[in-house]
Design a protein around this motif. Structure first.
Motif, short mmCIF file in Angstrom:
data_model
loop_
_atom_site.label_atom_id
_atom_site.label_comp_id
_atom_site.label_asym_id
_atom_site.label_seq_id
_atom_site.Cartn_x
_atom_site.Cartn_y
_atom_site.Cartn_z
N THR A 32 0.84 -1.21 0.00
CA THR A 32 0.00 0.00 0.00
C THR A 32 0.87 1.25 0.00
N ALA A 33 1.86 1.29 0.90
CA ALA A 33 2.74 2.45 0.98
C ALA A 33 3.52 2.66 -0.31
N ALA A 34 3.80 1.56 -1.02
CA ALA A 34 4.51 1.66 -2.30
C ALA A 34 3.59 2.09 -3.43
N GLY A 35 2.28 2.15 -3.16
CA GLY A 35 1.35 2.69 -4.15
C GLY A 35 0.55 1.68 -4.94
N ASP A 36 0.75 0.38 -4.73
CA ASP A 36 0.02 -0.63 -5.49
C ASP A 36 -1.20 -1.07 -4.68
N HIS A 37 -2.25 -0.28 -4.74
CA HIS A 37 -3.42 -0.51 -3.90
C HIS A 37 -4.19 -1.76 -4.31
N GLU A 38 -4.25 -2.03 -5.59
CA GLU A 38 -4.98 -3.22 -6.04
C GLU A 38 -4.32 -4.48 -5.51
N ARG A 39 -3.00 -4.53 -5.60
CA ARG A 39 -2.28 -5.71 -5.13
C ARG A 39 -2.40 -5.85 -3.61
N ALA A 40 -2.35 -4.72 -2.91
CA ALA A 40 -2.50 -4.75 -1.46
C ALA A 40 -3.85 -5.34 -1.06
N ALA A 41 -4.90 -4.97 -1.80
CA ALA A 41 -6.23 -5.52 -1.51
C ALA A 41 -6.27 -7.02 -1.75
N GLU A 42 -5.61 -7.48 -2.81
CA GLU A 42 -5.55 -8.92 -3.09
C GLU A 42 -4.88 -9.67 -1.95
N ILE A 43 -3.78 -9.11 -1.45
CA ILE A 43 -3.07 -9.75 -0.34
C ILE A 43 -3.94 -9.76 0.91
N ALA A 44 -4.64 -8.65 1.17
CA ALA A 44 -5.52 -8.57 2.34
C ALA A 44 -6.60 -9.65 2.27
N ARG A 45 -7.14 -9.88 1.09
CA ARG A 45 -8.20 -10.89 0.94
C ARG A 45 -7.67 -12.32 1.04
N SER A 46 -6.35 -12.48 0.97
CA SER A 46 -5.77 -13.82 1.04
C SER A 46 -5.54 -14.29 2.48
N LEU A 47 -5.76 -13.39 3.45
CA LEU A 47 -5.58 -13.78 4.84
C LEU A 47 -6.58 -14.88 5.22
N ALA A 48 -6.19 -15.68 6.21
CA ALA A 48 -6.91 -16.92 6.47
C ALA A 48 -8.32 -16.73 7.01
N ASP A 49 -8.54 -15.75 7.88
CA ASP A 49 -9.86 -15.61 8.49
C ASP A 49 -10.47 -14.26 8.16
N GLN A 50 -11.79 -14.17 8.32
CA GLN A 50 -12.54 -12.99 7.94
C GLN A 50 -12.16 -11.76 8.76
N GLU A 51 -11.91 -11.96 10.07
CA GLU A 51 -11.54 -10.82 10.91
C GLU A 51 -10.23 -10.21 10.45
N ALA A 52 -9.26 -11.06 10.14
CA ALA A 52 -7.96 -10.56 9.68
C ALA A 52 -8.10 -9.85 8.34
N GLN A 53 -8.91 -10.41 7.44
CA GLN A 53 -9.16 -9.75 6.16
C GLN A 53 -9.79 -8.38 6.37
N ALA A 54 -10.80 -8.33 7.25
CA ALA A 54 -11.49 -7.07 7.51
C ALA A 54 -10.54 -6.02 8.09
N GLN A 55 -9.67 -6.45 9.01
CA GLN A 55 -8.72 -5.51 9.60
C GLN A 55 -7.77 -4.96 8.53
N ALA A 56 -7.23 -5.86 7.70
CA ALA A 56 -6.30 -5.42 6.66
C ALA A 56 -6.98 -4.51 5.64
N LEU A 57 -8.20 -4.83 5.26
CA LEU A 57 -8.94 -3.99 4.30
C LEU A 57 -9.26 -2.63 4.91
N THR A 58 -9.56 -2.60 6.21
CA THR A 58 -9.82 -1.33 6.89
C THR A 58 -8.57 -0.46 6.90
N ASP A 59 -7.42 -1.05 7.22
CA ASP A 59 -6.16 -0.31 7.19
C ASP A 59 -5.89 0.23 5.79
N LEU A 60 -6.15 -0.59 4.79
CA LEU A 60 -5.94 -0.18 3.40
C LEU A 60 -6.88 0.96 3.04
#
Length: 342
Positions: A32-60
């Protein structure tokens, strides 16, 4: 970002679930800090559980909102909200993420949805934190009357909290919100009430918040006096990591206030405190935190030391922020030399 793909595969291959989640979350933040927001979202969605995905997507979402893309940020925050609503995980973790989603939506400008989430939180502590987030966002947008109203509601909720540890934390957040809304008298009175039971860390954070509010109001003598009080309180924080973190936050506040001489002295104290930490991982985190508030050459040195003593994910966000090319070089070397577990 082929390199990020390889690093993602590396992080995903870590056997321990918590460590894997932290590594992927750290990678998403760096991308995200490097500017690739689409890729950051893909990585966030790859996290194992829904809470972790939600936290990463919120940060993004919060980071993208700060970059000015409010439509994209709102879509990600809504996605995070949907994920946290559908999960059946641990309740305290769910409401924690929901609180942060509400704050993100308020920052983005979707106040109705943020308010709806805040009202849905049954626990007084979490609802107070959510309302504080709404108040702070409204104040940042210049809607001071709305900010004060949310802060008053948050204060009433905070006073109903029976947990002796959580109530001071919530009330200090309320005080910071009042200060952001321009009601410095009420903010300082509230801090005076709770400082006896609050930890030095919480007390210092509250005073640092008041420094920022005084600076925003143009009251630089007030900001300087509050910074001096915060510096005294920080001395009472026992743990080196938290003492260094508070010093870093104070560096950022006094820099914004224009007191560069004090900022330089505080940064030196923060670095000395970080180095006194005997735990290598928390020392690395403290050094990485400090890299956020110093000049680029010094930041690079601190980041290199953090990499040497701590987790490889610890300073990725700082690397990406000051030099995206450096993070690509580091990840390339790391991935090339990595040996998978047998």
């Amino acid at each position: 970002m082929a390199l990020a793909s390889r690093a993602e595969q590396l992080a995903g291959s870590i056997i321990d679930a918590d460590k894997r989640s932290r590594a992927l979350h750290g990678l998403a933040t760096a991308v995200t800090a490097a500017g690739d927001h689409e890729r950051a979202a893909e990585i966030a969605r790859s996290l194992a559980d829904q809470e972790a995905q939600a936290q990463a997507l919120t940060d993004l979402a919060t980071a993208i909102a700060a970059a000015g893309d409010l439509d994209r940020a709102k879509a990600l925050a809504i996605e995070a909200e949907q994920k946290i609503r559908s999960t059946t995980g641990e309740e305290d973790r769910k409401v924690h993420v929901s609180t942060e989603v509400a704050t993100a939506l308020a920052v983005i400008g979707d106040h109705d949805r943020a308010e709806e989430i805040a009202r849905s939180l049954a626990d007084s502590y979490w609802r107070s934190l959510a309302l504080t987030g709404l108040a702070t966002a409204a104040a940042a947008a210049g809607r001071h009357a709305e900010a004060q109203a949310s802060a008053i509601r948050s204060g009433k909720m905070a006073r109903s909290i029976v947990d002796p540890y959580r109530q001071p934390h919530a009330l200090i957040g309320v005080a910071t919100a009042f200060a952001a809304a321009g009601d410095h008298k009420r903010a300082e009175a509230l801090i005076a009430q709770v400082r006896i039971v609050a930890s030095p860390d919480e007390h210092a954070r509250a005073l640092i918040g008041l420094v920022g509010a005084a600076t925003a109001a143009g009251d630089h003598p007030k900001a300087k006096a509050l910074a001096a009080r915060a510096e005294q309180v920080i001395q009472d924080i026992a743990e080196p990591y938290w003492r260094a973190k508070a010093l870093v936050e104070l560096v950022a506040a006094v820099t914004a206030a224009g007191d560069h001489e004090r900022a330089t002295a505080l940064a030196a104290r923060a670095e000395q405190t970080a180095r006194s930490d005997s735990d290598p991982w928390s020392q690395a985190a403290a050094l990485a935190n400090l890299a956020d508030v110093v000049e680029p050459d010094r930041a690079r040195r601190l980041i290199a030391e953090a990499l040497a003593v701590g987790r490889w994910t610890t300073p990725l966000e700082q690397i990406a922020r000051i030099d995206p090319a450096t993070i690509r070089t580091f990840l390339d070397q790391f991935v090339t030399s990595w040996v998978p577990p047998s």
